[in-house]
Design a protein around this motif. Structure first.
Motif, PDB file in Angstrom:
ATOM      1  N   ASP A 154       2.999  46.702 -14.139  1.00  0.00           N
ATOM      2  CA  ASP A 154       3.898  46.083 -15.105  1.00  0.00           C
ATOM      3  C   ASP A 154       3.772  46.851 -16.405  1.00  0.00           C
ATOM      4  O   ASP A 154       2.739  46.780 -17.071  1.00  0.00           O
ATOM      5  N   PRO A 155       4.787  47.624 -16.805  1.00  0.00           N
ATOM      6  CA  PRO A 155       4.658  48.455 -18.006  1.00  0.00           C
ATOM      7  C   PRO A 155       4.288  47.673 -19.257  1.00  0.00           C
ATOM      8  O   PRO A 155       3.629  48.196 -20.151  1.00  0.00           O
ATOM      9  N   SER A 156       4.731  46.411 -19.317  1.00  0.00           N
ATOM     10  CA  SER A 156       4.458  45.622 -20.515  1.00  0.00           C
ATOM     11  C   SER A 156       2.980  45.327 -20.698  1.00  0.00           C
ATOM     12  O   SER A 156       2.536  44.967 -21.787  1.00  0.00           O
ATOM     13  N   ASN A 198      -0.640  48.901 -22.825  1.00  0.00           N
ATOM     14  CA  ASN A 198      -0.416  49.018 -24.255  1.00  0.00           C
ATOM     15  C   ASN A 198      -1.727  49.343 -24.963  1.00  0.00           C
ATOM     16  O   ASN A 198      -2.747  49.597 -24.316  1.00  0.00           O
ATOM     17  N   THR A 212       2.797  55.748 -22.662  1.00  0.00           N
ATOM     18  CA  THR A 212       4.004  55.692 -21.844  1.00  0.00           C
ATOM     19  C   THR A 212       3.606  55.440 -20.391  1.00  0.00           C
ATOM     20  O   THR A 212       2.469  55.680 -19.992  1.00  0.00           O
ATOM     21  N   TYR A 213       4.584  54.968 -19.606  1.00  0.00           N
ATOM     22  CA  TYR A 213       4.314  54.691 -18.199  1.00  0.00           C
ATOM     23  C   TYR A 213       5.480  55.180 -17.367  1.00  0.00           C
ATOM     24  O   TYR A 213       6.641  54.857 -17.636  1.00  0.00           O
ATOM     25  N   THR A 214       5.178  55.999 -16.346  1.00  0.00           N
ATOM     26  CA  THR A 214       6.201  56.527 -15.448  1.00  0.00           C
ATOM     27  C   THR A 214       5.650  56.545 -14.035  1.00  0.00           C
ATOM     28  O   THR A 214       4.538  57.033 -13.809  1.00  0.00           O
ATOM     29  N   VAL A 262       0.082  56.040 -16.192  1.00  0.00           N
ATOM     30  CA  VAL A 262       0.125  55.695 -17.606  1.00  0.00           C
ATOM     31  C   VAL A 262      -0.474  56.865 -18.384  1.00  0.00           C
ATOM     32  O   VAL A 262      -1.461  57.464 -17.974  1.00  0.00           O
ATOM     33  N   SER A 267       3.036  44.830 -10.772  1.00  0.00           N
ATOM     34  CA  SER A 267       4.358  44.218 -10.901  1.00  0.00           C
ATOM     35  C   SER A 267       4.391  42.787 -10.403  1.00  0.00           C
ATOM     36  O   SER A 267       5.343  42.066 -10.680  1.00  0.00           O
TER      37      SER A 267
END
Length: 587
Positions: free
Chosen positions: A166-168, A171, A189-191, A195, A220
């Motif tokens: 989950d990209p959120s 951080n 950043t996350y792709t 990360v 996710s």
């Protein structure tokens, strides 16, 4: 009137009996019975996510006040806490904490739930479901790896997971980089499943950094890692120049000096070149060849340096180590060449000095009509029959119509005639003197010779001095060799090769020459050759100096008409000397 009321009441009771619904005003009333049409999860569902919100959807709109934590309950090993809400036709139960792994839960909608008309759920709705064992996210690779060293200062720090995240949840709170107690600022950043952390400022040199990804990072499906993931790495050191030759402000530096610099670490050889390593005399850039080996960079000037001049060597911060870290700044140093010509090197040839060619104990051969020995003699300790194609003022040594060699001095051999005991004694003494001269110019007697261009002398201009082939062979093939006496009449050159000497290359234009400049004399050039010397095999060219070879000297090859010239001497200690249309001018 009473009859009408009784009729209405009877009708209501009939409908109530048919529908089976109850409300608060009548034990049995007319109305549509509320029922649960669907649930999430479904009844008997497996592998339900731990973050699942449990819902029940009714066939009609319900009274929200009847949808509470007493009418909607969920029980696992024990009743679980949660928040009950109602929207539309759907009641939702949100657990306060995630559900437990591998556990069966029972959800229940009690008959306290009623619709807007006051009709109650006639039968409580009960369903069960089970959670599974979760596939939790883990970090499978990092860059840099744990305990990595020499990490570049501009490194992007990254971690790759075994599943989509989950990209959120990735951080500055869950992905932290520290240098000791200091927090490193950066962008995250996350792709894909990776990360990345890009530091705002370059990392510091030779420091340990700690990276932490906390359990706040979730996949996710909102599943967290079991524990924080922590790794360390150490940044690179800044390369420095630790030593130079010559040292800074050195004086009396030799004119054939190779300028070198040693680094504190292994460098990227591609960044050590003519742009990053330069030598200047004032504002004049000195041409030369730059090479790199181990931790040492070398600058070999194409031409000899000039007497009494200050030179400035520079290695720029374009020079980088193997991970791309440059010098902190340009490294600059100076040195001054010798203020006077070096002392003359005296080489005593003894009685060998009168010979233009000497064939050891193996004889001498001429092939051609135009061979001549000017101002000198030839000799061998072999029998006179081993000298062919020559004559002096007294005798002929097996000349033919095609092989004529004129010796302006004398020919010295062992008997039979025209060799005599006297000529044999002279030849023996000359060979002893030649051998002594050979030893006197050897690396053992004249150490410290430099190799200005990896054994290739062609195209160079060299000052007086001692030169030794590092590989064991010298060649003059990439152009002519120029010897610059710089105005010193005593300027002397000694060239030492443990194996062969080859002058020239194949082909009609392959001849190469040695050129004397600014007062250089052929009498002061010496070649120490450990095996054999081949001089312009294709014919032509001008060689200079006294060649003393252990195993023979050959000029040109059979059939060449072009005249090959030696201003010097060709002395072989063991093998023969062979000439084809050769002129030897004895200095």
């Amino acid at each position: 009137m009473k009859a009408k009321i009784l009729l209405f009441t009877f009708a209501i009771l009939c409908v109530a009996l048919i529908t089976g619904c109850e409300n608060d005003d009548f034990k049995e009333v007319v109305g549509v019975c509320p029922i649960v049409e669907s649930t999430t999860p479904l009844s008997n569902a497996l592998d339900v996510p731990l973050g699942q919100i449990i819902t029940a959807t009714f066939n009609e709109e319900m009274d929200p006040s009847s949808i509470t934590s007493t009418s909607f309950t969920v029980v696992g090993a024990a009743p679980i806490a949660g928040t009950v809400t109602y929207t539309g036709n759907t009641a939702s139960f949100t657990p306060t904490l995630p559900l437990a792994e591998n556990t069966t839960y029972t959800a229940r909608i009690a008959t306290k739930a009623k619709d807007l008309m006051g009709n109650f759920l006639q039968v409580e709705h009960v369903w069960a479901f089970s959670t599974g064992t979760l596939l939790r996210p883990i970090v499978i690779t990092t860059d840099p790896i744990n305990n990595a060293i020499a990490v570049p200062f501009n490194k992007t720090i990254s971690a790759t997971f075994n599943m989509a995240m989950d990209p959120s949840t990735l951080n500055a709170t869950t992905f932290k980089v520290n240098q000791g107690v200091n927090v490193v600022a950066g962008a995250i950043t996350y792709t894909g499943t990776t990360v990345s952390f890009v530091p705002t400022n370059p990392l510091l040199a030779n420091k340990i950094y700690t990276v932490t990804i906390t359990t706040g990072a979730k996949n996710s499906l909102n599943t967290a890692m079991v524990a924080d993931y922590v790794w360390n790495f150490t940044t690179d050191i800044i390369p420095t120049v630790t030593a130079t030759d010559p040292i800074n402000n050195a004086i009396d530096v030799a004119l054939n000096q190779t300028v070198t610099a040693n680094f504190s670490t292994i460098m990227d050889a591609s960044t050590i070149n003519g742009t990053t390593f330069t030598l200047k005399q004032g504002t004049t850039t000195i041409p030369g060849t730059v090479s790199y080996s181990g931790t040492t960079a070398s600058f070999n000037p194409t031409n000899s340096l000039v007497i009494g001049k200050v030179y400035t060597a520079t290695i720029t911060n374009g020079a980088k180590n193997v991970v791309g870290t440059p010098l902190a700044s340009d490294y600059v140093w100076n040195f001054t060449t010798i203020l006077a010509p070096p002392a003359a090197i005296v080489v005593d040839l003894g009685t060998a000095a009168m010979f233009g060619a000497f064939g050891g104990n193996a004889g001498m051969t001429n092939e051609g009509l135009n061979t001549v020995i000017n101002n000198g003699s030839i000799g061998t300790t072999a029998a006179s029959s081993m000298v062919t194609g020559f004559h002096d003022g007294v005798a002929i040594y097996t000349e033919t119509g095609l092989n004529v060699g004129n010796v302006t001095g004398d020919i010295f051999t062992a008997p039979p005639a025209p060799g005599t005991a006297t000529s044999f004694a002279i030849a023996q003494k000359a060979l002893l003197d030649a051998n002594a001269a050979y030893l006197s110019i050897s690396p053992a007697s004249k150490p410290g010779g430099s190799d200005p261009n990896a054994g290739e002398l062609g195209g160079l201009t060299l000052a007086p001095g001692v030169y030794k082939s590092a590989s064991g062979t010298f060649k003059i093939s990439n152009g002519n060799l120029t010897l610059d006496a710089q105005g010193d009449p005593n300027a002397t050159w000694i060239f030492q090769t443990a194996a062969g000497l080859t002058v020239g290359i194949a082909g009609p234009t392959g001849a190469k020459s040695v050129i004397m400049k600014n007062g250089g004399l052929a009498n002061n050039v010496f070649w120490y050759v450990g095996s054999a010397a081949t001089i312009n095999g294709a014919g032509g060219g001008t060689m200079v100096g006294t060649i003393i070879a252990n195993s023979g000297v050959t000029f040109s090859t059979s059939g060449n008409a072009a005249q090959t010239v030696l201003n010097g001497r060709a002395i072989s200690l063991v093998s023969s000397v062979t000439m084809v249309n050769t002129t030897i001018n004895v200095p």
